[in-house]
Design an enzyme around this catalytic site. Structure first.
Site, PDB file in Angstrom:
ATOM      1  N   PRO A 150       9.617  -4.463  -0.214  1.00  0.00           N
ATOM      2  CA  PRO A 150      10.701  -4.262   0.749  1.00  0.00           C
ATOM      3  C   PRO A 150      10.154  -4.229   2.177  1.00  0.00           C
ATOM      4  CG  PRO A 150      10.803  -2.623  -1.029  1.00  0.00           C
ATOM      5  CD  PRO A 150       9.512  -3.364  -1.195  1.00  0.00           C
ATOM      6  N   GLY A 189       4.139  -4.286   3.909  1.00  0.00           N
ATOM      7  CA  GLY A 189       4.384  -5.670   3.449  1.00  0.00           C
ATOM      8  C   GLY A 189       4.039  -6.724   4.493  1.00  0.00           C
ATOM      9  N   SER A 245       2.166  -6.495   7.122  1.00  0.00           N
ATOM     10  CA  SER A 245       0.727  -6.467   7.433  1.00  0.00           C
ATOM     11  C   SER A 245      -0.071  -7.159   6.333  1.00  0.00           C
ATOM     12  CB  SER A 245       0.240  -5.019   7.554  1.00  0.00           C
ATOM     13  OG  SER A 245       0.910  -4.353   8.591  1.00  0.00           O
ATOM     14  N   SER A 246       0.329  -6.929   5.088  1.00  0.00           N
ATOM     15  CA  SER A 246      -0.382  -7.530   3.966  1.00  0.00           C
ATOM     16  C   SER A 246      -0.179  -9.051   3.955  1.00  0.00           C
ATOM     17  CB  SER A 246       0.119  -6.913   2.653  1.00  0.00           C
ATOM     18  OG  SER A 246      -0.670  -7.308   1.573  1.00  0.00           O
ATOM     19  N   LYS A 264       0.851  -1.209   0.000  1.00  0.00           N
ATOM     20  CA  LYS A 264       0.000   0.000   0.000  1.00  0.00           C
ATOM     21  C   LYS A 264       0.870   1.236   0.000  1.00  0.00           C
ATOM     22  CE  LYS A 264       0.841   1.066   4.584  1.00  0.00           C
ATOM     23  NZ  LYS A 264       1.763   2.132   4.988  1.00  0.00           N
ATOM     24  N   GLY A 270       7.409   1.159   5.015  1.00  0.00           N
ATOM     25  CA  GLY A 270       6.244   2.051   4.941  1.00  0.00           C
ATOM     26  C   GLY A 270       5.271   1.608   3.868  1.00  0.00           C
ATOM     27  N   LEU A 271       5.462   0.375   3.368  1.00  0.00           N
ATOM     28  CA  LEU A 271       4.605  -0.151   2.299  1.00  0.00           C
ATOM     29  C   LEU A 271       3.636  -1.223   2.801  1.00  0.00           C
ATOM     30  CD1 LEU A 271       7.313  -0.414  -0.522  1.00  0.00           C
ATOM     31  CD2 LEU A 271       5.392   1.194  -0.441  1.00  0.00           C
ATOM     32  N   ASP A 292      -2.543  -1.829  10.639  1.00  0.00           N
ATOM     33  CA  ASP A 292      -2.749  -1.728   9.185  1.00  0.00           C
ATOM     34  C   ASP A 292      -3.344  -3.006   8.583  1.00  0.00           C
ATOM     35  OD1 ASP A 292      -1.453   0.665   9.339  1.00  0.00           O
ATOM     36  OD2 ASP A 292       0.309   0.080   8.162  1.00  0.00           O
TER      37      ASP A 292
END
Ligand code: C5P
Length: 304
Positions: free
Chosen positions: A98, A105, A107-108, A11, A102-103, A140
């Protein structure tokens, strides 16, 4: 043997306003999450051997992430204790997002694990149960149960899905920091000061623009972590400069960083900015990519 594959998207935060500190130690915030096409891939395999029961076997393309505190393994534990299932399962994780960038990853990956095991074991977990488990794993994580584009409030779990995605090409750069920030997210929240807090009006205004199909307004993309992050890692200024010199229309920070991005209407323009940023940025980067929005995902059905 039954196998099941799930994609776990990254995200971007299209602005992030921390609105205050809460009594429970968390912070209230308002942000817009947009899922993008950078994806980790998780494969869940159940091995029918003996009575079928057995441990969780977890492998990752980045072996440094094969640790007991990986959110994938924590998600498995939650599903096992909720459902009483102790089936042998193999999970392999192919990382493209990565880590600690802050993307979102980790959590996804955790959300994909909840959905993947629900599908693999045919549990039929309802939305509320999945949401509660997801929030238990991290603020998140609930967003990634569906992805797409959503405005989030509270800790990040009060989600309002937006009718449109942001239909732009994003150029996303994750710089390699001179030294990593230990427990990055918690550390950055901890050093926020009341001066960093915002009322979130910019985020609500941006959400309305997205819903109405209007262009993204760069002036509404402020992020409450900027002061704290640039204070800790002033070298990030080099990345902002490289983006600007490469012709990026704006530079924005995703989550608590260090990933930065810009966005433009066409793939050609995004690729031009990507190439120019690569050559102009004098620091090291973990990843420099062009990516697009990824629309809301639906939960998988049980394998047949
Ligand atoms: O929810 P998550 O486990 O990702 O959060 C990691 C840490 O970041 C929390 O323990 C908390 O210190 C901080 N945090 C916060 N407010 C939020 C989300 C996270 O203070 N909304």
């Amino acid at each position: 043997m039954t196998s099941f594959t799930m994609e776990a998207p990254a995200k971007l935060n299209l602005g992030l306003a921390v609105t205050g500190r809460r009594a429970d130690g968390y912070h209230d915030l308002v942000t817009i999450f947009q899922a993008v096409t950078i994806v980790d891939v998780l494969t869940f395999t159940s091995v029918e051997r003996g009575d079928g029961s057995g441990p969780t076997h977890f492998t990752c393309s980045d072996p440094s992430l094969e640790t007991p505190d990986n959110l994938v393994l924590q998600a498995v534990d939650l599903v096992r204790s909720h459902s009483g299932r102790n089936d042998r399962v193999h999970i392999s994780l192919e990382k493209a997002i990565p880590a600690a960038a802050g993307l979102g990853g980790a959590s996804s990956d955790a959300a994909a694990t909840l959905l993947g095991l629900d599908g693999l074991w045919g549990l039929g977990l309802d939305r509320t149960t999945l949401h509660d488990m997801a929030l238990n794993l991290g603020s998140d994580v609930p967003f990634f149960l569906k992805g797409g584009c959503a405005m989030a409030a509270g800790r990040g779990e009060r989600l309002s899905r937006l009718a449109n995605d942001v239909d732009l090409w994003f150029v996303v750069v994750t710089p390699a920091l001179s030294s990593p920030i230990p427990r990055k997210t918690a550390s950055l929240f901890a050093v926020l000061e009341p001066d960093d807090w915002r009322d979130g009006g910019n985020i609500v205004a941006q959400a309305k623009r997205i819903e109405s199909g209007l262009e993204l307004d760069p002036d509404l993309l402020g992020n409450s972590f900027e002061r704290a992050l640039y204070g800790l890692r002033p070298e990030l200024e080099l990345l902002r400069e490289a983006f600007t010199r490469a012709g990026a229309p704006f530079v924005a920070l995703s989550g608590s960083g260090p990933t930065h991005y810009t966005a433009v209407p066409t793939q050609d323009e995004a690729q031009r900015i990507e190439t120019a940023t690569r050559s102009l940025y004098s620091g090291e980067a973990t990843s420099v990519v062009c990516t697009r929005h990824r629309t809301q995902t639906t939960a998988p059905s049980a394998p047949r």
